[in-house]
Design a protein around this motif. Structure first.
Motif, PDB file in Angstrom:
ATOM      1  N   LEU A  91       0.806  -1.216   0.000  1.00 32.30           N
ATOM      2  CA  LEU A  91       0.000   0.000   0.000  1.00 32.30           C
ATOM      3  C   LEU A  91       0.844   1.273   0.000  1.00 32.30           C
ATOM      4  N   THR A  92       2.142   1.185   0.298  1.00 31.27           N
ATOM      5  CA  THR A  92       3.005   2.377   0.324  1.00 31.27           C
ATOM      6  C   THR A  92       3.694   2.548  -1.018  1.00 31.27           C
ATOM      7  N   PRO A  93       3.785   3.794  -1.477  1.00 31.91           N
ATOM      8  CA  PRO A  93       4.455   4.030  -2.775  1.00 31.91           C
ATOM      9  C   PRO A  93       5.973   3.877  -2.639  1.00 31.91           C
ATOM     10  N   ASP A  94       6.628   3.550  -3.741  1.00 32.43           N
ATOM     11  CA  ASP A  94       8.087   3.432  -3.773  1.00 32.43           C
ATOM     12  C   ASP A  94       8.676   4.839  -3.961  1.00 32.43           C
ATOM     13  N   ILE A  95       9.402   5.319  -2.968  1.00 32.54           N
ATOM     14  CA  ILE A  95       9.931   6.690  -3.026  1.00 32.54           C
ATOM     15  C   ILE A  95      11.414   6.737  -3.404  1.00 32.54           C
ATOM     16  N   THR A  96      11.972   5.632  -3.829  1.00 34.21           N
ATOM     17  CA  THR A  96      13.381   5.603  -4.217  1.00 34.21           C
ATOM     18  C   THR A  96      13.701   6.590  -5.342  1.00 34.21           C
ATOM     19  N   PRO A  97      12.909   6.662  -6.425  1.00 37.77           N
ATOM     20  CA  PRO A  97      13.217   7.655  -7.464  1.00 37.77           C
ATOM     21  C   PRO A  97      13.148   9.093  -6.943  1.00 37.77           C
ATOM     22  N   LEU A  98      12.198   9.364  -6.046  1.00 38.01           N
ATOM     23  CA  LEU A  98      12.083  10.695  -5.465  1.00 38.01           C
ATOM     24  C   LEU A  98      13.332  11.040  -4.649  1.00 38.01           C
ATOM     25  N   LEU A  99      13.820  10.095  -3.864  1.00 33.96           N
ATOM     26  CA  LEU A  99      15.034  10.328  -3.074  1.00 33.96           C
ATOM     27  C   LEU A  99      16.247  10.540  -3.972  1.00 33.96           C
ATOM     28  N   ASP A 100      16.320   9.809  -5.090  1.00 31.90           N
ATOM     29  CA  ASP A 100      17.416  10.009  -6.040  1.00 31.90           C
ATOM     30  C   ASP A 100      17.414  11.428  -6.593  1.00 31.90           C
ATOM     31  N   ILE A 101      16.241  11.916  -6.970  1.00 32.09           N
ATOM     32  CA  ILE A 101      16.148  13.266  -7.526  1.00 32.09           C
ATOM     33  C   ILE A 101      16.494  14.312  -6.475  1.00 32.09           C
ATOM     34  N   ILE A 102      16.004  14.126  -5.260  1.00 33.77           N
ATOM     35  CA  ILE A 102      16.328  15.073  -4.178  1.00 33.77           C
ATOM     36  C   ILE A 102      17.825  15.087  -3.916  1.00 33.77           C
ATOM     37  N   PHE A 103      18.461  13.931  -3.912  1.00 35.13           N
ATOM     38  CA  PHE A 103      19.904  13.866  -3.678  1.00 35.13           C
ATOM     39  C   PHE A 103      20.673  14.588  -4.782  1.00 35.13           C
TER      40      PHE A 103
END
Length: 141
Positions: A15-27
């Motif tokens: 039920l939780t979204p995968d935030i790995t791509p978001l963390l990559d962009i923020i980094f």
């Protein structure tokens, strides 16, 4: 109970979204901002003469004091007397402050001398309000 079949097997993670791509962009954005930030640079103002090379090469001998910056060891010299490290040379300069202020000061540097050595000397002279009247440079070939 109504639900998705894969949710029952993997639990709450489905039920939780995968935030790995978001963390990559923020980094990436964070690294970009850190590298492009305006970092204040320390600088030392040096006034260079606007005259021709013949005027720079002429040296008058009355009340003349020469400081040499040498490549290798010893690294410093005052009036031909050589000193191996900055602390001993700085002590000699401090002892001769009045003579340095009253004399015409000439800085002569070997072209292999590091910028660090020149900046140490120029910072010392500026700190004690001593103006170098001439800086001898080797003419380029």
């Amino acid at each position: 109970m109504i639900g998705r079949p894969e949710a029952a097997q993997s639990g709450w993670r489905a039920l939780t979204p995968d935030i790995t791509p978001l963390l990559d962009i923020i980094f990436i954005v964070l690294v970009f901002l850190m590298l492009t930030a305006n970092i204040p640079l320390q600088s030392l103002e040096v006034e260079l003469p606007n005259t021709d090379s013949e005027a720079l090469s002429s040296v008058q001998n009355d009340k003349l004091m020469t400081i040499n910056l040498l490549a290798g060891e010893p690294a410093w010299a005052l009036q031909g007397q050589e000193y191996g490290d900055w602390n001993s040379f700085k002590a000699v300069l401090t002892d001769n402050l009045e003579a340095l202020k009253q004399a015409e000061l000439v800085l002569a540097s070997d072209k292999e001398v590091t910028v660090d050595s020149m900046l140490r000397l120029l910072a010392f002279l500026q700190e004690h309000e001593i103006q170098a009247t001439q800086i001898l440079m080797e003419e380029g070939h």
